[in-house]
Design an enzyme around this catalytic site. Sequence first.
Site, mmCIF file in Angstrom:
data_model
loop_
_atom_site.group_PDB
_atom_site.id
_atom_site.type_symbol
_atom_site.label_atom_id
_atom_site.label_comp_id
_atom_site.label_asym_id
_atom_site.label_seq_id
_atom_site.Cartn_x
_atom_site.Cartn_y
_atom_site.Cartn_z
ATOM 1 N N HIS A 6 0.894 -1.186 0.173
ATOM 2 C CA HIS A 6 0.013 0.013 0.204
ATOM 3 C C HIS A 6 0.785 1.337 0.134
ATOM 4 O O HIS A 6 0.290 2.258 -0.358
ATOM 5 C CB HIS A 6 -1.098 -0.139 1.209
ATOM 6 C CG HIS A 6 -0.441 0.298 2.757
ATOM 7 N ND1 HIS A 6 -0.158 -0.759 3.520
ATOM 8 C CD2 HIS A 6 -0.114 1.659 3.044
ATOM 9 C CE1 HIS A 6 0.323 0.170 4.580
ATOM 10 N NE2 HIS A 6 0.355 1.515 4.192
ATOM 11 N N ASP A 23 0.105 -7.687 1.728
ATOM 12 C CA ASP A 23 0.515 -5.967 1.847
ATOM 13 C C ASP A 23 2.202 -6.007 1.973
ATOM 14 O O ASP A 23 2.332 -4.945 2.578
ATOM 15 C CB ASP A 23 -0.352 -5.301 2.705
ATOM 16 C CG ASP A 23 -0.214 -3.849 2.499
ATOM 17 O OD1 ASP A 23 -0.345 -3.510 1.315
ATOM 18 O OD2 ASP A 23 -0.204 -2.966 3.760
ATOM 19 N N SER A 67 4.142 3.191 7.810
ATOM 20 C CA SER A 67 4.110 2.008 7.102
ATOM 21 C C SER A 67 5.044 1.216 6.079
ATOM 22 O O SER A 67 5.803 2.165 5.606
ATOM 23 C CB SER A 67 2.744 2.101 6.140
ATOM 24 O OG SER A 67 1.749 2.356 6.590
#
Length: 464
Positions: A164, A199, A308
């Site tokens: 992502h 992910d 992230s």
Amino acid sequence: MSETNGTTPTGADSGPAVPPRPDTPPLGPGAPQPPYSSWNATAPIPTGGAAFGYPSPHAPAPKKQPRRFGAPVLIGGMLAAALVGGGTAVATGYAVNASGPAGLTAVSGQPVVINNPENVTAVTAAAAKASPSVVTIEVSGGNASGSGSGIILDAAGHILTNTHVVTLGGEVANPAIAVRTSDGQVHDAKVVGTDPLSDLAVIKIDAANLTAATLGSSSSLNVGDTAIAIGAPLGLSGTVTDGIVSTLNRTISIASSAVPDAPAEGSQDSSDDEFNFQFPGQQEAPSGQGSIAVNVIQTDAAINQGNSGGALVDVNGDIIGVNVAIASASSGSTASGDSGNIGVGFAVPIDYAKRIANDLVAHGTATHGLLGVTVQAKAADTASGSTSFSVGAEVRSVSGGSPAEKAGLKQGDIITGVGDRSVEDSLSLTAVIREYAAGSQAKVHFTRDGQPQSVDVTVAEVTE
């Protein structure tokens, strides 16, 4: 397969088992680089660094009373953590502006001096060891842009991050990516491979003198262990936060960062959940986007937008997870840049991430296991006859020719575990099966007519 009678498909479209890929080489300091022509497929997969373990009796005290080291211990710890100079740790901060590739500009870093070497904590040494292996990532494409973090895997410049991050949550197919390393240098990066079902993604830069991370072992973690998050929250490179491992093997459902028509097998209706699980900084998932189920490490170390893809580190400075998501209240408020971290963050365990990274480097894609059953949560039996607690995944149907059928699983069986992991519902079953590579063998535990049984299943491959 679409949902029927409240059941959730978990790989019902399975076909014949796909042979496993050859073992791919480990990533980490000193690891061989592609094309890996001399890789020994029978060799055990190393961890990318020294053997994982918690020092005893030198383990750090609880967070409120950090362990303090005397000067001799500090010096040894600094050498092990690759600190520079007698009593001085060098870290660097950088500015982000609109100029340069994808908005990154390298500026001179200022050394951070350890003012009192007699009172340095274990977190200081662990962060100093791991920080040179954590990078800041800027991504842009079309009218969208964003930032995240990444972990240097080897001297060849492979960097582990989230899908992502490099796709901006599934919005950008061909991103422009720039990476800023801890020495302040900015490098263009290219995508090696993405894996929306975990992910995780790998990108690559061409740079010299990179410090590869030491990869630890998430299977050795205990609840309560020190956890340190390193990344670039809100674009603030080199930020370190610490806390503990709050729980292990938490199954969450987050938005798929692939194109909106990606499969969402095993997803459940979360409209009644107390919390939503989302990417840091994400307000809401794009319309029509699917979801994925992932088993994660939960931590109270602060994770915010920009963390992230960054590192979750243990007290030894070894990577134990890849930061991926946060929790927010289901009322619609977010625990991101607007409302702040609420102390519930999640990371993909490094044991799982290593397999995916190895596949992405070697093949550009990664495989995931498929069982071939449709299941629903099995409620626990109580005297009153009603409970909200589930104790397994009840098989509602078995696909013809699937691994489940070949292994002898039948309608009515209640799957309670896979390997050493417990299964409570369809979401946790999907998450654990997806961690297996296609063609590998999983031991499935179940009950039939009240009697516990186990069977070995050779999983097939999830296909989109």
